[in-house]
Design a protein around this motif. Sequence first.
Motif, short mmCIF file in Angstrom:
data_model
loop_
_atom_site.label_atom_id
_atom_site.label_comp_id
_atom_site.label_asym_id
_atom_site.label_seq_id
_atom_site.Cartn_x
_atom_site.Cartn_y
_atom_site.Cartn_z
N CYS A 537 0.83 -1.21 0.00
CA CYS A 537 0.00 0.00 0.00
C CYS A 537 0.86 1.25 0.00
O CYS A 537 0.60 2.21 -0.73
N LYS A 538 1.92 1.22 0.85
CA LYS A 538 2.77 2.40 0.90
C LYS A 538 3.42 2.64 -0.44
O LYS A 538 3.58 3.78 -0.87
N GLY A 539 3.82 1.53 -1.06
CA GLY A 539 4.46 1.70 -2.36
C GLY A 539 3.52 2.31 -3.39
O GLY A 539 3.95 2.96 -4.33
N SER A 540 2.24 2.10 -3.16
CA SER A 540 1.28 2.60 -4.16
C SER A 540 1.07 4.10 -4.06
O SER A 540 0.62 4.72 -5.00
N LEU A 541 1.35 4.63 -2.88
CA LEU A 541 1.00 6.03 -2.67
C LEU A 541 2.24 6.91 -2.73
O LEU A 541 3.35 6.44 -2.52
N PRO A 542 2.05 8.19 -2.96
CA PRO A 542 3.20 9.11 -2.98
C PRO A 542 3.92 9.06 -1.64
O PRO A 542 3.31 8.75 -0.62
N PRO A 589 -4.60 15.24 -3.15
CA PRO A 589 -4.70 14.22 -2.10
C PRO A 589 -6.10 14.22 -1.52
O PRO A 589 -6.79 15.24 -1.57
N LEU A 590 -6.52 13.10 -1.00
CA LEU A 590 -7.85 13.02 -0.39
C LEU A 590 -7.69 13.39 1.07
O LEU A 590 -7.19 12.61 1.87
N ALA A 591 -8.06 14.60 1.42
CA ALA A 591 -7.90 15.02 2.82
C ALA A 591 -8.97 16.04 3.14
O ALA A 591 -9.61 16.59 2.24
N VAL A 592 -9.15 16.26 4.43
CA VAL A 592 -10.19 17.22 4.81
C VAL A 592 -9.79 18.62 4.36
O VAL A 592 -10.53 19.32 3.69
N THR A 601 4.08 8.12 -9.31
CA THR A 601 5.08 7.67 -10.28
C THR A 601 4.59 6.38 -10.90
O THR A 601 3.62 5.78 -10.45
N SER A 602 5.32 5.97 -11.93
CA SER A 602 4.91 4.72 -12.58
C SER A 602 5.01 3.57 -11.58
O SER A 602 4.26 2.61 -11.63
N LYS A 603 6.00 3.72 -10.62
CA LYS A 603 6.13 2.64 -9.63
C LYS A 603 4.87 2.59 -8.76
O LYS A 603 4.38 1.51 -8.41
N GLN A 634 -8.72 3.61 -2.48
CA GLN A 634 -9.58 4.80 -2.49
C GLN A 634 -8.75 6.06 -2.75
O GLN A 634 -9.10 6.91 -3.55
N HIS A 635 -7.62 6.14 -2.06
CA HIS A 635 -6.78 7.33 -2.24
C HIS A 635 -6.21 7.39 -3.65
O HIS A 635 -6.19 8.46 -4.27
N LEU A 636 -5.81 6.25 -4.16
CA LEU A 636 -5.26 6.25 -5.52
C LEU A 636 -6.32 6.67 -6.54
O LEU A 636 -6.07 7.47 -7.42
#
Length: 1647
Positions: A537-542, A589-592, A601-603, A634-636
């Motif tokens: 999951c961490k790898g998926s997000l910035p 980003p999804l934030a309040v 990134t592509s990664k 959801q965030h992605l």
Amino acid sequence: MGCGTKEPKITQLCLAAIQRLMSHEVVSETAAGNIINMLWQLMENSLEELKLLQTVLVLLTTNTVVHDEALSKAIVLCFRLHFTKDNITNNTAAATVRQVVTVVFERMVAEDERHRDIIEQPVLVQGNSNRRCVSTLKPCAKDAYMLFQDLCQLVNADAPYWLVGMTEMTRTFGLELLESVLNDFPQVFLQHQEFSFLLKERVCPLVIKLFSPNIKFRQGSSSSSSPAPVEKPYFPICMRLLRVVSVLIKQFYSLLVTECEIFLSLLVKFLDADKPQWLRAVAVESIHRLCVQPQLLRSFCQSYDMKQHSTKVFRDIVNALGSFIQSLFLVPPTGNPATTNQAGNNNSGGPVSAPANSGALGIGGGVTLLPAFEYRGTWIPILTITVQGSAKATYLEMLDKVEPPTIPEGYAMSVAFHCLLDLVRGITSMIEGELGEVETECPTTTDVASSPTQSSEQQESHSTSEQMDKEIVSRAVWEEMVNACWCGLLAALSLLLDASTDEAATENILKAELTMAALCGRLGLVTSRDAFITAICKGSLPPHYALTVLNTTTAATLSNKSYSIQGQSVMMISPSSESHQQVVAVGQPLAVQPQGTVMLTSKNIQCMRTLLNLAHCHGAVLGTSWQLVLATLQHLVWILGLKPSSGGALKPGRAVEGPSTVLTTAVMTDLPVISNILSRLFESSQYLDDVSLHHLINALCSLSLEAMDMAYGNNKEPSLFAVAKLLETGLVNMHRIEILWRPLTGHLLEVCQHPNSRMREWGAEALTSLIKAGLTFSHDPPLSQNQRLQLLLLNPLKEMSSINHPDIRLKQLECVLQILQSQGDSLGPGWPLVLGVMGAIRNDQGESLIRTAFQCLQLVVTDFLPTMPCTCLQIVVDVAGSFGLHNQELNISLTSIGLLWNISDYFFQRGETIEKELNKEEAAQQKQAEEKGVVLNRPFHPAPPFDCLWLCLYAKLGELCVDPRPAVRKSAGQTLFSTVGAHGTLLQHSTWHTVVWKVLFHLLDRVRESSTTADKEKIESGGGNILIHHSRDTAEKQWAETWVLTLAGVARIFNTRRYLLQPLGDFSRAWDVLLDHIQSAALSKNNEVSLAALKSFQEILQIVSPVRDSDKPETPPAVNVPVPVLLGSISGPGLSRPLARTDSIGERLGRYHSSEPPIVTDELEDLNLWWAAWNTWYRIGSESTKPPITFDKLTFIPSQPFLTALIQIFPALYQHIKTGFNMDDLQKLGVILHSAVSVPISSDASPFILPSYTEAVLTSLQEAVLTALDVLQKAICVGPENMQIMYPAIFDQLLAFVEFSCKPPQYGQLETKHIANAKYNQIQLFAPAEWVALNYVPFAERSLEVVVDLYQKTACHKAVVNEKVLQNIIKTLRVPLSLKYSCPSESTWKLAVSSLLKVLSIGLPVARQHASSGKFDSMWPELANTFEDFLFTKSIPPDNLSIQEFQRNESIDVEVVQLISTEILPYANFIPKEFVGQIMTMLNKGSIHSQSSSFTEAEIDIRLREEFSKMCFETLLQFSFSNKVTTPQEGYISRMALSVLLKRSQDVLHRYIEDERLSGKCPLPRQQVTEIIFVLKAVSTLIDSLKKTQPENVDGNTWAQVIALYPTLVECITCSSAEVCSALKEALVPFKDFMQPPASKVQNGES
């Protein structure tokens, strides 16, 4: 021998020959020994070395004759040759040694094969002396044993026991030989204890001893720091040792458990950062060799990690790899002195040499040329080393190198990387394979992990429980393996993932993480599973994004925790932000709080795909980590700007926030794929088991709750991922929807209540889509048979009704509409829910909602009434009624009333089936209620259920009839009465009682109350710019209309349904209530209502009383009274509906075909009803016509149409009550008629009611009054004798009306403006007076005609005679006659005269008949006075009267005198004397026109009524000289009169002659001439009369006086006036009759 010559040539030949012989196997043991000895000598002489080796080889390989010393000698020979100076010999010898060693062991193997079948008694080995144990071995085995033992001795640098004659030996060669034996013949060591013993006692200690320099050595430590110089590790030996160790571990692990533990620990130590590069590289390669053998790893785990107090070897290996990789990044390797020129030495921090640089060139550009890892400035290329799954080492194979080789940059990293991958691949495939076996072997135990005890209880047979135990054991091993390795693996893989710049490498890392996560999941190891998933999951997000998101999730996150593992600290390195990756997307980003943008990134995308893959393929084992996975997705999805579309699939759509999202083309092409995978992921949820599915749903719900929290209080675009996916999951799991329906819909209902509109909208969209899908899905069993499921599916729809947001309700209703359109036929028990939704719409919820809900209702009523259970029909009625009461949209209210009509029609058409079904249902409910012991409670209970349905319908319409909006009231009223009218016959007879009292009268009460309290304020406009007619411009007037409608409706029902209502028992009470309503309406101060009340009264009076055939009345029944004809004339404004209404054909048929005859009611009761009606009529009449005490502008005076209608009712009513109608009642009637006629009309209505004044017409009211009297009089006429006493009263009444002609009636103290004398026609209609009295003349005159008619018929009736009717008539006529020209209308006195003449012509004979009785005594003076007043009137004719008019009027006077002469004087003897006297005096007065002695100016103008005078005169004379003179007095009177007349004539003539003579030429005054003319005419008349009279009646004296006039007449001849002359001529002519010869005196005397 030949060889012994040592001659090269001979030796060569001999050796060749020997080889030949050997190859033919003709050599004996002894010969072999000789040969070897011979070869030894050659060797010592260094002759033909290669040939020697060849010969030895042939000798040993072709047969097995060489043993013991001979063999050892041959081997030593080869060794000796190996250490010669000649390179070729050297190498050949080495090869030969290797081959010979192999041959020795092969022989042993062959020997074992031969002896395998013979079972030996094992010989116990005593002690550990190798010498002793050899004795038990067979010959070949013994050789092998001795050989191996000596090899160990040699490597250890000890003297050999067996290989006597060895001169020198190298360790490297010895190690190689050991390795090859161990590697090639493991079974020897495993099968023979002797060999195992060697392995344990000799080989292992040797290896450990040789390793010591490597262990002690620390790179970079100076010699001064250590007490003694440490022996430096030597590459060739080290490398070979590692090879031996690899073989030992691989082949003999089971024998050498403890030793292996030491070896493995050493291997781990060799990876330390302070060891030389080459050592680390070789160690990594060795470890790699182990990593590709999962079974071996498994054994490590079982032997060490799972034992207490044992080194956790397996964990250490993995952790060491992790630390190793980490150290490569953190500490750039500093080369040891031997490898200072090593390429890519990064100690200075920057690239020094070209090879490293070439890889680093592209860094700035953002795309690296080579696959590499790059972390915090350290750049390490990835080299392709091996095919995956095989450990092909590079440096372990460098047997020829003496110096340590240069290790290329990145080599160690690459190998370590592969170790990890192979490790993961091996472990997972092994465990999963075994798991799969277990699951297939023993399907019942799939849930062993969770509950081994429970499932073991399920097992019956012994074998399965054994299997269970086995499985429990193996499961423990699997779990331990995973637990031991996951921390290290995760640390290393996370770091590599962060550092990887190569797509393939990244892919491999992710794959490893994914398989580990899946494996942990399968084994139920939650922490490790979540840790791996977190990493992906961490790898998926910035970079810095991940932390915040994942730390807020509930999963056990591992960021920045360090796991201390046996003193080694493995740091979890959090990802660095400066990885040089291609940025493919920038988004919000999804934030309040809105933050800046973030980059993907592509990664990240690659990780995302892995995550999707994980969820897709291993969803079943994710459990609680669904939350992590979905949160990340959801965030992605948010950052990539995917938005939900129909069905919950995500499609690329632009975020509302605008331009901040930037996608490269690379990712644009990926998006549809990602969105597709996302959808497939949730589609695959249909294959999850129930528990996993619940995990998924729970995760989505909690995600959604977070999204909801974020969306509170702002109108930003919310994240709809969770809602969309809940929908998608629900849709694909329809087949088992029950298990997830409640949590799913429960959550979506919460979403529907969210303040953020977008959020709500999607919640509703999802919920309604699910409901629709659920209903259309073909469940098994189908919904029609699974009512519980159907209600479950529909329930959330009902729950939505409690949400107040209109947009949600709109969705709800649209959903209902669609459900109706698609599923309406099959809703069945779901109907109450669906209808409830429509009915839940409240008045304040806006037009569009109400309109949509209403659309649904319309659809239901038009299409679905037949398909729904009959018990729901009542709900339909309620809902339709509630729409009628909504005041948002008038059209809806009106249409809903139309729907109620349609519903009632449906009830009517399908009555029988509905009734059956309802009765069945009712019976069932009744039974239930009895069982529970409760009373069945439903509205209108005692009535049967079908009737209750009707009553509910009526009650609803009744409510609408008192709605505040007039249009609704009107429509509802019309519908209610039409329904009751058209369909009432379906009701049970007893139910009518409820209809009358609970529906109709209840409604009347409410309407009456509202009408009487309604506001009188004027309403300016009817909403919008609709103009309101003045007849409806106050609430009161609008309510009046309702009252009218309601009353008319109830009356009509009473009329048409009398035959049903009368037998009900309390009909008379109902009748009284109805009459009371009619009365209060009639007396309301509103013309419209009061008039309508009377119409209703009329309607109920047209009811034909049911009669028995036996006593049909002779008179025609009441309906034939000609009243209905008049109904048309009284229709007032707003009442254009015909009052009569035919019953529907069905009812009539029903009525006539019913078997029982019509119910006959008691006549007596019937009479009571009519008398009640009469009393009501009387009260209405007297109240409404009573003049008010005071008057002001607002005083209410009843209108003409009202009064007309009131009076018109009487004839119909009278038909029913005539039998008991008596004088009192007549009196009451008279009062009302009189008052009604006296009511004035308002000046603004007068033009419509008053006739134009040129024609004398009766108003309809006056017509009605006369009609009423007419009806009465006709009834009296045919009635029994006792009724005739009413005649006089009727005459009185009529005569009172006759008086109106001269004296209009007063109405209280109201000032009316009379319509002034018609003869002047001076009418100002809109004079200041508010009220106009009517023109009563025509009415009075008509009344007079009626009187005359009636009198003509009834003159002889006793009552008429007794009650002095004639006298009254005369008395009444006297008024207009005496007024004559002063009458308001000239026609009046003329009619009066003619009437008088008619009446007298009938009445006088009657009077004469009754002369003796004295009943007419008082009439005669009255009559005389009347004649007197009329003939000698005091009124002056109008100036404009023409001669013709005058003559016409004179002829009337003449008629009167004629009447006297024909009807009175001839019967003088039957007539009182005084009367005759009066008549004579009158005639006398009339006969001489100018009785007055003086001629005043005033009299000059009066035209002389010569004809009249003449008539009087003649009558007088005729009467005077008739022989009928009964009394001398009468004759005397006339004689007197005559002599006076003659005397007077004489005087006039004399005076005239005088004046004529005096006047000379002047003409005389006009009146004098007129007088003389009159006198002359009178004389001629007199002579005529005398002639006609019988001579004996004429007195001689009279004749004398007549003749005496003659001379005077003659004297007049000289007069000059022509008129006088002509009159004189007429007067003189009759005298001729006196010209006769004088008779004798005698004759004269006789006469």
